[in-house]
Motif scaffolding. Structure first.
Motif, PDB file in Angstrom:
ATOM      1  N   ALA A 145      72.472 -37.337  63.499  1.00  0.00           N
ATOM      2  CA  ALA A 145      73.085 -36.939  62.223  1.00  0.00           C
ATOM      3  C   ALA A 145      73.596 -35.506  62.288  1.00  0.00           C
ATOM      4  O   ALA A 145      72.967 -34.638  62.897  1.00  0.00           O
ATOM      5  CB  ALA A 145      72.060 -37.077  61.099  1.00  0.00           C
ATOM      6  N   ASP A 146      74.738 -35.271  61.649  1.00  0.00           N
ATOM      7  CA  ASP A 146      75.322 -33.933  61.531  1.00  0.00           C
ATOM      8  C   ASP A 146      75.590 -33.279  62.881  1.00  0.00           C
ATOM      9  O   ASP A 146      75.525 -32.050  63.021  1.00  0.00           O
ATOM     10  CB  ASP A 146      74.409 -33.022  60.694  1.00  0.00           C
ATOM     11  N   SER A 147      75.892 -34.080  63.885  1.00  0.00           N
ATOM     12  CA  SER A 147      76.173 -33.527  65.213  1.00  0.00           C
ATOM     13  C   SER A 147      77.593 -32.981  65.287  1.00  0.00           C
ATOM     14  O   SER A 147      78.476 -33.374  64.521  1.00  0.00           O
ATOM     15  CB  SER A 147      75.990 -34.603  66.282  1.00  0.00           C
TER      16      SER A 147
END
Length: 271
Positions: A145-147
Motif C-alpha cells: 500500500a502507498d508504494s
C-alpha cells in the motif's frame, strides 16, 4: 584459485537467458545466454575481469567455473519465479524464470561454500534473498500500500528516487563523502534509478537491511562478517556511469563495484 597481486580479480557474471523462441528472427528456436554490456563495463571499471558464467546444466561445470573465479555477480533480468520461494504466481505474467533460478540458486550455494564474495544487482538481490531463505513481493504496486512507482516501462531508467542508508552499513561506507542528506531523516542517502516491480518481502535471517526507499521497500542488504562477504542492491548501479538518462545528477554506480571487487581481491590474496 588465487590471483596474482597485479592481476584483476575474475568476476563470474551469471548469464541472462533468452529461452527458445521459434518466432525470434535471430537464432530462431535457440536459447541465448548473455550479459548486459554496461554490467560488464562496470566490472572492468571497478577493477575486475568479467567472466560469463554459463548454465551448462552440469554441477561440475558450475563448481569448476566458480572455483576458478574470485567473486560471483548476480545480474538483473527476468522475475524470480514464485515457485522458488514456495508460492504460486498471483498472475500468469509473474511466473518468472524458474530455469534461471535453479542455476543461480546453485551458483550461490557453491560460492558460499567456497567463500567467494557475492554481489546481487536488482533481480540479483532478490535471488540472493530467496537463496538464503527469504521471500519476495511478486508485484509491489499490488501488494504494498502507498508504494512509490518503482517501474514504468515507458520511462524505464528515467525514474528515480532517494535511498535512505543505514549508518555503519557497507553501502554507507562505500559512498562516504558522496552522499546527500536525506531531507526527511537528516541521515545519509543516495539518489538512484528504479527499474523493478518485485522486491524483498521477508528478508532472510542472515541478511541485514542496509538501505530502504522512502516507502520502506528494501534497497540494499548485507552479510559481511568473518568468512562471508554477501551484499545486494535493488537499483542498477552499472547504468549510473555518467551517461544515463537525465545526465549524471544521481549518485554514481562505480563505488559499488569497486568495493565488491576490492573484497574479491582481498579474499583471493588471503588478506
Amino acid at each position: 584459485m588465487s590471483v596474482r597481486h597485479d592481476a584483476r580479480p575474475r568476476i563470474a557474471l551469471t548469464a541472462c537467458i533468452l529461452h527458445e523462441d521459434p518466432d525470434r528472427r535471430l537464432f530462431k528456436g535457440k536459447a541465448l545466454q548473455f550479459s548486459e554490456q554496461k554490467m560488464a563495463h562496470a566490472v572492468w571499471r571497478g577493477g575486475g575481469l568479467p567472466i560469463q558464467l554459463l548454465d551448462l546444466r552440469e554441477r561440475e561445470a558450475l563448481e569448476q567455473a566458480i572455483a576458478a573465479s574470485d567473486g560471483l555477480l548476480l545480474q538483473g533480468g527476468a522475475d524470480v519465479a514464485p515457485s522458488s520461494y514456495g508460492e504460486e504466481p498471483l498472475r500468469p505474467e509473474w511466473s518468472g524464470d524458474a530455469v534461471r533460478d535453479r542455476h543461480e540458486l546453485a551458483a550461490v550455494e557453491v560460492a558460499l561454500a567456497l567463500g567467494k564474495p557475492i554481489l546481487g544487482v536488482c533481480r540479483g538481490i532478490q535471488l540472493l534473498n530467496v537463496a538464503l531463505g527469504g521471500s519476495l513481493y511478486q508485484d509491489i504496486q499490488t501488494q504494498v500500500a502507498d508504494s512509490l512507482v518503482h517501474r514504468d516501462w515507458h520511462q524505464y531508467e528515467g525514474i528515480e528516487h532517494g535511498v535512505r542508508l543505514e549508518r555503519d552499513s557497507w553501502i554507507s561506507a562505500v559512498f562516504e563523502g558522496e552522499q546527500f542528506t536525506d531531507p526527511e531523516t537528516g541521515g545519509p542517502g543516495l539518489l538512484t534509478n528504479t527499474i523493478h516491480h518485485q522486491a524483498l518481502k521477508q528478508v532472510a535471517d542472515t541478511l541485514e537491511v542496509s538501505a530502504r526507499a522512502p516507502d520502506g521497500i528494501v534497497e540494499a542488504v548485507e552479510d559481511i562478517r568473518g568468512d562471508r562477504w554477501v551484499a545486494g542492491v535493488q537499483w542498477h548501479p552499472e547504468w549510473l556511469d555518467g551517461s544515463e538518462v537525465g545526465g549524471p545528477h544521481r549518485s554514481p554506480g562505480n563505488p559499488v563495484f569497486e568495493r565488491f571487487i576490492d573484497a574479491c581481491r582481498e579474499r583471493a590474496s588471503g588478506k
